[in-house]
Design a protein around this motif. Sequence first.
Motif, short mmCIF file in Angstrom:
data_model
loop_
_atom_site.label_atom_id
_atom_site.label_comp_id
_atom_site.label_asym_id
_atom_site.label_seq_id
_atom_site.Cartn_x
_atom_site.Cartn_y
_atom_site.Cartn_z
N LYS A 257 0.82 -1.20 0.00
CA LYS A 257 0.00 0.00 0.00
C LYS A 257 0.86 1.26 0.00
O LYS A 257 0.59 2.21 -0.74
N GLU A 258 1.90 1.27 0.81
CA GLU A 258 2.77 2.43 0.90
C GLU A 258 3.38 2.79 -0.45
O GLU A 258 3.54 3.96 -0.80
N ARG A 259 3.69 1.76 -1.24
CA ARG A 259 4.35 1.96 -2.54
C ARG A 259 3.38 1.94 -3.71
O ARG A 259 3.79 2.03 -4.85
N LYS A 260 2.08 1.78 -3.41
CA LYS A 260 1.04 1.75 -4.43
C LYS A 260 1.32 0.69 -5.49
O LYS A 260 1.23 0.94 -6.70
N ILE A 261 1.67 -0.51 -5.02
CA ILE A 261 1.98 -1.63 -5.91
C ILE A 261 0.73 -2.49 -6.08
O ILE A 261 0.19 -3.00 -5.11
N PRO A 262 0.25 -2.67 -7.31
CA PRO A 262 -0.95 -3.49 -7.54
C PRO A 262 -0.62 -4.98 -7.54
O PRO A 262 0.54 -5.39 -7.70
N VAL A 263 -1.68 -5.78 -7.40
CA VAL A 263 -1.53 -7.24 -7.38
C VAL A 263 -2.48 -7.85 -8.40
O VAL A 263 -3.69 -7.61 -8.36
#
Length: 390
Positions: A257-263
């Motif tokens: 979430k902190e790095r706005k990384i999608p899954v």
Amino acid sequence: MDSLLLKNCLILEQHGKTVHKDILIEMGKISALEEGLSSAGCSSIIDVQEQYVLPGFIDCHTHLGIIEECTGKIGVDNNETSNAVTPHLRGIDAVNPLDVSFKDAVKSGVTTVMVGPGSNNVVGGLSLAIKTSGRIIDQMVIKSPVGLKIALGENPISTYGIESKCPVTRMGTAALIRELFMRTEDYRELKQQGKINYRDPRLEAVIPVLQGEISLRAHAHRADDIVTAIRIAEEFKIHKLVIEHGTEADLVEDCLKERKIPVAFGPMLTPRIKMELKSRNYKTAINLVNAGIKVALITDHPYNSIDQLRTIASLSIAEGLNPSEALRALTSNPAEILECGQQIGAVKIGYDADLVVFDGDPFNLNSKVIYTFVNGQLAYSKNGKPSFKV
């Protein structure tokens, strides 16, 4: 100019509400969207009789047409296992658009897929985003390349380690990725300085990742492998990272979430055939969504068949996923992960006319697809070619 008017559409919007509108399609795009549109000048008209209309579904992680069905080993082109590091492979060179799975895709309302190499290699190659209707792959492309595949965890080790080739360990996997990125950095700097007069196809394929032009797409199930992918991306200032599969992603959701990384999450309809899958659970996707992480549901076709994408969403809803979030996980979220969110993934003016019409609630598995449109062209009809009214 050819045009198609879809009358009396019950459009299911991504916030969960439905609106009654007509859809005008011109040149493969949605050109008007309102109730009571005039049919004057339209080449064709279809009255969908207040059936549900949705944006075409998007699967942002498949091997559609690279692992062909009904062919045996001769049609399995997803892993070039002659070498553990093959960044220069291009998925577009292996996709067979005449594979029967493309018919399954349009029949089930899937209009766009990401297709790419598999995960046996540490670095597998370049993936692409394509429409699911067509006969010539180059004419089906939305974006190519759309990402560079790396793989952490069991698969590369199981492929090469058993033969005492690198990688034998997770450390070996990470080291091969770092080595490739370091070599690319040096190559790029020398190239910019005019000190080299040749092209290295392996390193040329990696430059777009380092320059932020395409995503680094990391196959990672275990939480520690996910964090390794993040660590390596940060070491090389790679700002576009997608975690693929993410079985234990909710264990490190704060980091994501902190790095706005999608899954790109899944596949779900498979047995737990390896250790990395022991924690496979629908709750993972729900936890990620609740944490504010962008999630797309995937089939990983053929490991789940492409026509099971809606089933996965329906089962996720049964386990507690909000239906609006499930719809986004099949439409706008994968579109944004593929960096095509201004073209596909929504019923909006100016967007590609990729539409699917259902005869009932789309997430009720008793409901059937009536029509699928790709770029405004009828790609599937439940009852054969419809009678167009003019």
